[in-house]
Design a protein around this motif. Structure first.
Motif, PDB file in Angstrom:
ATOM      1  N   PHE A   1      -1.172   3.810   3.374  1.00 37.68           N
ATOM      2  CA  PHE A   1      -0.231   2.976   4.123  1.00 37.68           C
ATOM      3  C   PHE A   1      -0.545   3.083   5.611  1.00 37.68           C
ATOM      4  O   PHE A   1      -0.525   4.169   6.183  1.00 37.68           O
ATOM      5  CB  PHE A   1       1.200   3.457   3.832  1.00 37.68           C
ATOM      6  CG  PHE A   1       2.262   2.538   4.361  1.00 37.68           C
ATOM      7  CD1 PHE A   1       2.514   1.326   3.744  1.00 37.68           C
ATOM      8  CD2 PHE A   1       3.005   2.886   5.477  1.00 37.68           C
ATOM      9  CE1 PHE A   1       3.493   0.474   4.232  1.00 37.68           C
ATOM     10  CE2 PHE A   1       3.989   2.038   5.967  1.00 37.68           C
ATOM     11  CZ  PHE A   1       4.227   0.834   5.337  1.00 37.68           C
TER      12      PHE A   1
ATOM     13  N   HIS B   1       4.628   5.102  -3.026  1.00 39.96           N
ATOM     14  CA  HIS B   1       5.891   5.714  -3.494  1.00 39.96           C
ATOM     15  C   HIS B   1       5.645   7.177  -3.889  1.00 39.96           C
ATOM     16  O   HIS B   1       6.191   7.686  -4.855  1.00 39.96           O
ATOM     17  CB  HIS B   1       6.514   4.908  -4.641  1.00 39.96           C
ATOM     18  CG  HIS B   1       6.982   3.553  -4.177  1.00 39.96           C
ATOM     19  ND1 HIS B   1       8.290   3.279  -3.902  1.00 39.96           N
ATOM     20  CD2 HIS B   1       6.307   2.443  -3.885  1.00 39.96           C
ATOM     21  CE1 HIS B   1       8.386   2.027  -3.465  1.00 39.96           C
ATOM     22  NE2 HIS B   1       7.188   1.500  -3.443  1.00 39.96           N
TER      23      HIS B   1
ATOM     24  N   HIS C   1       5.971   3.220  10.581  1.00 41.84           N
ATOM     25  CA  HIS C   1       7.271   3.025   9.934  1.00 41.84           C
ATOM     26  C   HIS C   1       8.376   2.693  10.941  1.00 41.84           C
ATOM     27  O   HIS C   1       9.251   1.893  10.662  1.00 41.84           O
ATOM     28  CB  HIS C   1       7.673   4.286   9.161  1.00 41.84           C
ATOM     29  CG  HIS C   1       6.666   4.715   8.136  1.00 41.84           C
ATOM     30  ND1 HIS C   1       5.361   5.023   8.456  1.00 41.84           N
ATOM     31  CD2 HIS C   1       6.779   4.892   6.805  1.00 41.84           C
ATOM     32  CE1 HIS C   1       4.712   5.364   7.365  1.00 41.84           C
ATOM     33  NE2 HIS C   1       5.550   5.297   6.342  1.00 41.84           N
TER      34      HIS C   1
ATOM     35  N   ILE D   1      10.747   0.233   2.545  1.00 40.06           N
ATOM     36  CA  ILE D   1       9.536  -0.607   2.500  1.00 40.06           C
ATOM     37  C   ILE D   1       9.672  -1.625   1.367  1.00 40.06           C
ATOM     38  O   ILE D   1       9.364  -2.805   1.517  1.00 40.06           O
ATOM     39  CB  ILE D   1       8.283   0.295   2.321  1.00 40.06           C
ATOM     40  CG1 ILE D   1       7.993   1.014   3.652  1.00 40.06           C
ATOM     41  CG2 ILE D   1       7.075  -0.499   1.855  1.00 40.06           C
ATOM     42  CD1 ILE D   1       6.974   2.134   3.564  1.00 40.06           C
TER      43      ILE D   1
ATOM     44  N   HIS E   1       0.800  -1.224   0.000  1.00 39.69           N
ATOM     45  CA  HIS E   1       0.000   0.000   0.000  1.00 39.69           C
ATOM     46  C   HIS E   1       0.836   1.278   0.000  1.00 39.69           C
ATOM     47  O   HIS E   1       0.291   2.379   0.061  1.00 39.69           O
ATOM     48  CB  HIS E   1      -0.944   0.011   1.211  1.00 39.69           C
ATOM     49  CG  HIS E   1      -2.055  -0.983   1.075  1.00 39.69           C
ATOM     50  ND1 HIS E   1      -2.337  -1.918   2.028  1.00 39.69           N
ATOM     51  CD2 HIS E   1      -2.919  -1.204   0.063  1.00 39.69           C
ATOM     52  CE1 HIS E   1      -3.354  -2.669   1.620  1.00 39.69           C
ATOM     53  NE2 HIS E   1      -3.716  -2.259   0.429  1.00 39.69           N
TER      54      HIS E   1
ATOM     55  N   CYS F   1       3.219  10.499   6.629  1.00 38.22           N
ATOM     56  CA  CYS F   1       2.462   9.512   5.847  1.00 38.22           C
ATOM     57  C   CYS F   1       1.110   9.181   6.470  1.00 38.22           C
ATOM     58  O   CYS F   1       0.118   9.012   5.769  1.00 38.22           O
ATOM     59  CB  CYS F   1       3.314   8.251   5.714  1.00 38.22           C
ATOM     60  SG  CYS F   1       2.536   6.869   4.880  1.00 38.22           S
TER      61      CYS F   1
ATOM     62  N   CYS G   1       6.773  11.271   2.473  1.00 41.64           N
ATOM     63  CA  CYS G   1       7.553  11.031   3.697  1.00 41.64           C
ATOM     64  C   CYS G   1       8.929  11.702   3.637  1.00 41.64           C
ATOM     65  O   CYS G   1       9.686  11.652   4.611  1.00 41.64           O
ATOM     66  CB  CYS G   1       7.714   9.534   3.920  1.00 41.64           C
ATOM     67  SG  CYS G   1       8.259   8.649   2.463  1.00 41.64           S
TER      68      CYS G   1
END
Ligand code: SF4
Ligand code: SF4
Length: 393
Positions: free
Chosen positions: A92, A15, A96, A51, A12, A86, A19
């Motif tokens: 997403f 890109h 992280h 990721i 998910h 994010c 971030c």
């Protein structure tokens, strides 16, 4: 959550690279936020690249890591700025910081890690209960006065203030004394909190450290533990209950919280001590890690009033000092580069003092200051404990 359980979520990531910056929605105002991407400029040094690497490892597309791949993973400072940008904006959903810690633990499990420098501090923690290769019996050598042996409040000093930034420890003791708090330190029972191991995927020894520290605190009968180190504090607050699978049974407070409380109770009074402009650097573990943004600001404004000025990147958008998650030991040049970026930011708003509330931030800023160009050298780096001790006298 085990690394493999993240797999579906990894697909998910758009890109979209949000971030990498804050204020992304304003072309005239966006600023870099991920220190490793800003420094190395390849996507593999940004959250989205890490990721993708995680997905490839889980799906066994990578069977042998290159040194560059290890560098891209272990140069993540775990600052959480990517998560802050994010979350809620994209599809997403994972955190992280937790994901990348799990990834590092996986690399260690696969025998691809730890990095040599990380293995060194792990060995030192096993032998000396601190990552600095310093003798345990000298842990409290900075303490020049008698403090009680029994008290309801414990000051957990941490390895960095014990061995590298002992002015912070001395100032904390002074401020607690001025406020009339009956407190003790734990030495010789204070061991490394385990944060350096958790952040570098080296989990084996952590439970022993956690059990030891918690048992020693409980055996002392203390009801409250205060921390001048943002890293120790976050580790006790968030990781210890998770490692033990239960609540700790005592209060855990950062000194900025505790000092604010003491001011409200009238036990601590601060006077104005700063003549120039002062700004505040949010340590990642204290700010994004635990959400403690306001107590340090209240303390500073009560000492300097409107001479407190924010840097462009503050609170959830703060730029990391660059030292966390083993980066200072494995990638010292990068750590100093990130700190220098922060010094420049402080100077750009006219600050003469850059304050923080974490000895590891101070340690890294001081190293950066040694290498800084002349125009930055006038900047003073002060921990809030030092300012509070001075303002309370
Ligand atoms: S991690 Fe989030 S912000 Fe970064 S590229 Fe992926 S979806 Fe976008
Ligand atoms: S945690 Fe910090 S260094 Fe790591 S990818 Fe996110 S923003 Fe970059």
């Amino acid at each position: 959550m085990k690394l493999e359980e993240y797999l579906g979520e990894l697909y998910h990531c758009f890109h979209c690279h949000l971030c990498s910056m804050s204020n992304w929605h304003r072309l005239d105002a966006w600023v870099p936020i991920c220190p490793s991407f800003a420094r190395f400029c390849f996507e593999s040094f940004l959250a989205s690249g890490r990721i993708e690497i995680t997905r490839a490892i889980i799906e066994k597309e990578i069977d042998k890591p290159t040194s560059r791949l290890l560098e891209s993973i272990f140069s993540c400072t775990g600052c959480g700025a990517c998560y802050e940008q994010c979350k809620g904006l994209t599809g997403f959903k994972a955190n992280h910081v937790e994901l990348f810690e799990e990834l590092k633990a996986k690399l260690v499990e696969l025998g691809w890690g730890p990095l040599t420098k990380h293995a060194e501090f792990s060995r030192s923690i096993r032998e000396n209960y601190n990552p600095y290769k310093e003798p345990h019996e000298k842990r409290a050598a900075w303490l020049k006065k008698d403090v009680p042996k029994k008290a309801e409040t414990i000051y957990f000093v941490g390895c960095t203030s014990s061995y590298r930034t002992h002015k912070i420890a001395e100032a904390t003791v002074d401020a607690l004394e001025i406020a009339g708090i009956n407190f003790r330190i734990m030495h010789p029972d204070e061991w490394c909190c385990g944060s350096p191991l958790l952040r570098t995927g080296q989990r084996k020894m952590v439970k022993d450290l956690v059990r030891h520290n918690v048992d020693a605190i409980k055996a002392s009968g203390a009801r409250r533990v205060v921390f001048s180190c943002a890293g120790c504090y976050r580790t006790f607050k968030k990781d210890y209950p998770a490692v033990l699978g239960q609540e700790l049974g005592f209060d855990v407070l950062h000194t900025t919280e505790y000092f604010s409380q003491l001011i409200e109770e009238g036990k601590l009074k601060l006077k104005n001590i700063v003549s120039g402009v002062i700004t505040y650097h949010d340590p990642c573990h204290l700010g994004r890690g635990v959400g403690l943004y306001e107590p340090p600001r209240k303390l500073l404004t009560s000492m300097v009033g409107n001479k407190f000025v924010e840097m462009k990147r503050n609170r959830g958008d703060a730029w990391c000092c660059g030292a966390g998650s083993g980066v200072k030991s494995a990638f010292p040049d990068f750590a100093v580069w990130a700190a220098l970026e922060r010094l420049k930011e402080a100077k750009a708003i006219g600050a003469s003092i850059l304050s923080s509330s974490c000895p590891f931030c101070k340690h890294n800023f001081m190293d950066a200051l040694k290498q800084a160009p002349a125009e930055l050298k006038t900047l003073k780096i002060r921990d809030i404990s030092e300012l509070v001790a001075e303002g309370a006298k």
